[in-house]
Design an enzyme around this catalytic site. Structure first.
Site, short mmCIF file in Angstrom:
data_model
loop_
_atom_site.label_atom_id
_atom_site.label_comp_id
_atom_site.label_asym_id
_atom_site.label_seq_id
_atom_site.Cartn_x
_atom_site.Cartn_y
_atom_site.Cartn_z
N SER A 196 -21.75 48.90 61.03
CA SER A 196 -20.92 48.87 59.75
C SER A 196 -19.75 48.76 59.94
O SER A 196 -18.89 48.93 58.84
CB SER A 196 -21.39 50.19 58.92
OG SER A 196 -22.68 49.97 58.22
N SER A 254 -20.61 53.06 52.46
CA SER A 254 -21.15 52.08 53.25
C SER A 254 -22.01 51.08 52.61
O SER A 254 -23.02 50.81 53.36
CB SER A 254 -21.31 52.61 54.64
OG SER A 254 -21.56 51.77 55.66
N LYS A 307 -17.81 46.24 58.38
CA LYS A 307 -17.36 45.94 57.00
C LYS A 307 -15.96 46.11 56.71
O LYS A 307 -15.36 45.66 55.64
CB LYS A 307 -18.02 47.08 56.35
CG LYS A 307 -19.48 47.15 56.18
CD LYS A 307 -20.13 48.21 55.07
CE LYS A 307 -21.57 47.95 54.92
NZ LYS A 307 -22.37 48.59 55.81
#
Length: 383
Positions: free
Chosen positions: A57, A122, A60
Site C-alpha cells: 500500500s 488505506s 498509494k
C-alpha cells in the site's frame, strides 16, 4: 564528462568534523531501509535501498502524488465527485478482504473524502475510484503514475495499479518511495497535513490512521504504511521534530509491532547521529568550469542558495567530493544555467548530489579567443 576533485571541500569539512563525537553505528531488522535528509536529499542510511521490492500500500503515495498534481493544476476540484464502480466495490471494497473505506456500490464520493480514505484508511476502493475518476481506468491511471514518476526522478519503480495490491509487474525501491514522499511534502504543502489526521469516518464506520508512529511522540506527521503476506510490513514516515525533516522507509518486517519499533529507532538515530555542516554560502563559487570560445575562459559554479552537508558525526574518511560536468562548455552561458553537480562521498559512497549553476554570464569571445580555444579542443580530440 570531465571530473574535478574538490580538495578544499574535503579539507574544510574534515576540520569541521574533527571535533565531533564518534560516528554511531546502526542497523535494522528491516530487509530494506533508507533514511533521507529532506532538505538536501542526502541518503543518511541505506540498506538495500535500491533493491526491487513489492511496495504494497505504500504504492498509494504515487497515486496520491498524481491526484495532488491534478488538483494543483486545476484539472480536478476538491469537491468533484467520483463514481464507485463494480471494480472499485468488488476488488477494493469490504468483500475483497483488504483495507477499504466501505464505499457503497454506484455511489458518488467527493475527491477529498476519497483522498482522506486513501491516506488514513488505506482504502483500496477509494484508490480505484480516484484512478478511474482521473483517467477513466486504473490501467490508464497507472501510466500517469509512471510518467510522473519519471519526472520526479524515480529510477527503480513500475506501477500497474493504484492500490498497491500484489502484481508481479508492480515494484519499487526504498529510495524511490522516499523520493515520492519528498516530492509530496515539497510540492503539496496544502494537502500534507491530512497525513497526520488521526481518524476518518465513512459510511458510519470510524477508522484510525494506520500510521501508529503518529502517537509515539517523536514528531512523525506522515506518511503511509503497507503490508502483504509475501512482502511483510513496511512504512514511509517523516518527522521534522528537531527542525530538520527526515524521511524514513522500512520494509520487509515481520509484524506491525516490529515495524513501529524499527521505524522509531531509525528516525531517532537520524535525529541524533548527524550534524548539519555549512560549506558554501549563497553565491560562493564551489569551483570553476572551463568555457571554450567565450569572453571569459571560466565560469564560476555556485549552488542555489547555501550548500550545507548533513553528515554522520565523527565519520572517518568523510567527506570527499568531486564536481562533474559535460565538457566542452560553449557560450552563451547565462547566469543560473544548470551546468554541473557536486558529488559528496562518505566512506566511498555517494551521500549527496547537489546541482551547480553558472554564477555569471559568459558571452561570445573575440576572434582570437575562439581560434585559440578551437585549437585546444582540436588537440583534446573534441573537434
Amino acid at each position: 564528462m570531465r571530473t574535478f576533485s574538490l580538495t578544499v571541500l574535503a579539507v574544510l569539512v574534515a576540520l569541521l568534523a574533527a571535533g565531533l563525537a564518534h560516528a554511531q553505528e546502526f542497523d535494522t531488522k528491516a530487509k530494506y531501509a533508507v533514511l533521507m535528509d529532506y532538505e538536501s536529499g542526502t541518503i543518511l542510511f541505506n540498506k538495500a535501498g535500491d533493491d526491487q521490492l513489492e511496495p504494497a500500500s505504500m504504492a498509494k503515495l504515487m497515486t496520491l502524488a498524481v491526484v495532488f498534481d491534478q488538483l494543483q493544476r486545476g484539472k480536478l476540484k476538491p469537491d468533484d465527485e467520483f463514481f464507485i464502480s463494480e471494480h472499485a466495490w468488488r476488488d477494493g471494497g469490504a468483500s475483497s478482504g483488504g483495507s477499504t473505506m466501505f464505499a457503497v456500490l454506484n455511489s458518488k464520493i467527493p475527491v477529498m473524502d476519497l483522498v482522506r480514505s486513501v491516506i488514513i484508511q488505506s482504502g483500496n476502493d477509494a484508490a480505484i475510484a480516484l484512478a478511474e475518476g482521473v483517467a477513466g481506468s486504473e490501467l490508464a491511471f497507472a501510466q500517469m503514475m509512471n510518467q510522473l514518476g519519471k519526472e520526479i526522478g524515480l529510477t527503480g519503480s513500475n506501477f500497474v495499479n493504484a492500490t498497491g495490491l500484489p502484481d508481479p509487474a508492480q515494484y519499487s525501491t526504498a529510495r524511490d518511495l522516499a523520493t515520492i514522499a519528498r516530492f509530496i511534502i515539497a510540492q503539496f504543502p496544502e494537502y500534507y497535513p491530512i497525513f497526520s489526521e488521526r481518524e476518518f469516518t465513512w459510511n458510519k464506520i470510524r477508522q484510525m490512521n494506520r500510521n501508529s508512529l503518529l502517537e509515539v511522540g517523536i514528531g512523525v506527521d506522515g506518511l503511509k504504511t503497507g503490508h502483504t503476506e509475501a512482502a511483510g510490513y513496511g512504512e514511509v514516515v517523516s518527522t521534522a521534530a528537531t527542525g530538520r525533516r527526515l524521511i524514513a522507509v522500512l520494509h520487509g518486517l515481520k509484524s506491525m509491532t516490529e515495524r513501529t519499533e524499527e521505524a522509531r529507532k531509525l528516525v531517532t538515530w537520524g535525529t541524533r547521529g548527524f550534524e548539519l555542516i555549512p560549506v558554501f554560502a549563497e553565491g560562493a563559487p564551489v569551483t570553476y568550469a572551463d568555457v571554450y570560445g567565450g569572453s571569459s575562459g571560466q565560469v564560476p559554479l555556485v549552488g542555489k542558495g547555501n550548500i550545507d552537508l548533513f553528515l554522520p558525526k565523527g565519520a572517518q574518511n568523510c567527506p570527499t567530493a568531486t564536481v562533474t560536468y559535460r565538457s566542452p562548455i560553449h557560450p552563451p552561458v547565462k547566469k543560473g544555467d544548470q551546468l554541473a553537480q557536486l558529488n559528496v562521498m562518505c566512506n566511498g559512497t555517494v551521500v549527496q548530489v547537489t546541482p551547480l549553476y553558472a554564477g555569471e554570464d559568459v558571452g561570445e569571445g573575440d576572434i582570437v579567443r575562439k581560434a585559440t580555444d578551437a585549437l585546444k579542443e582540436l588537440a583534446l580530440g573534441w573537434l
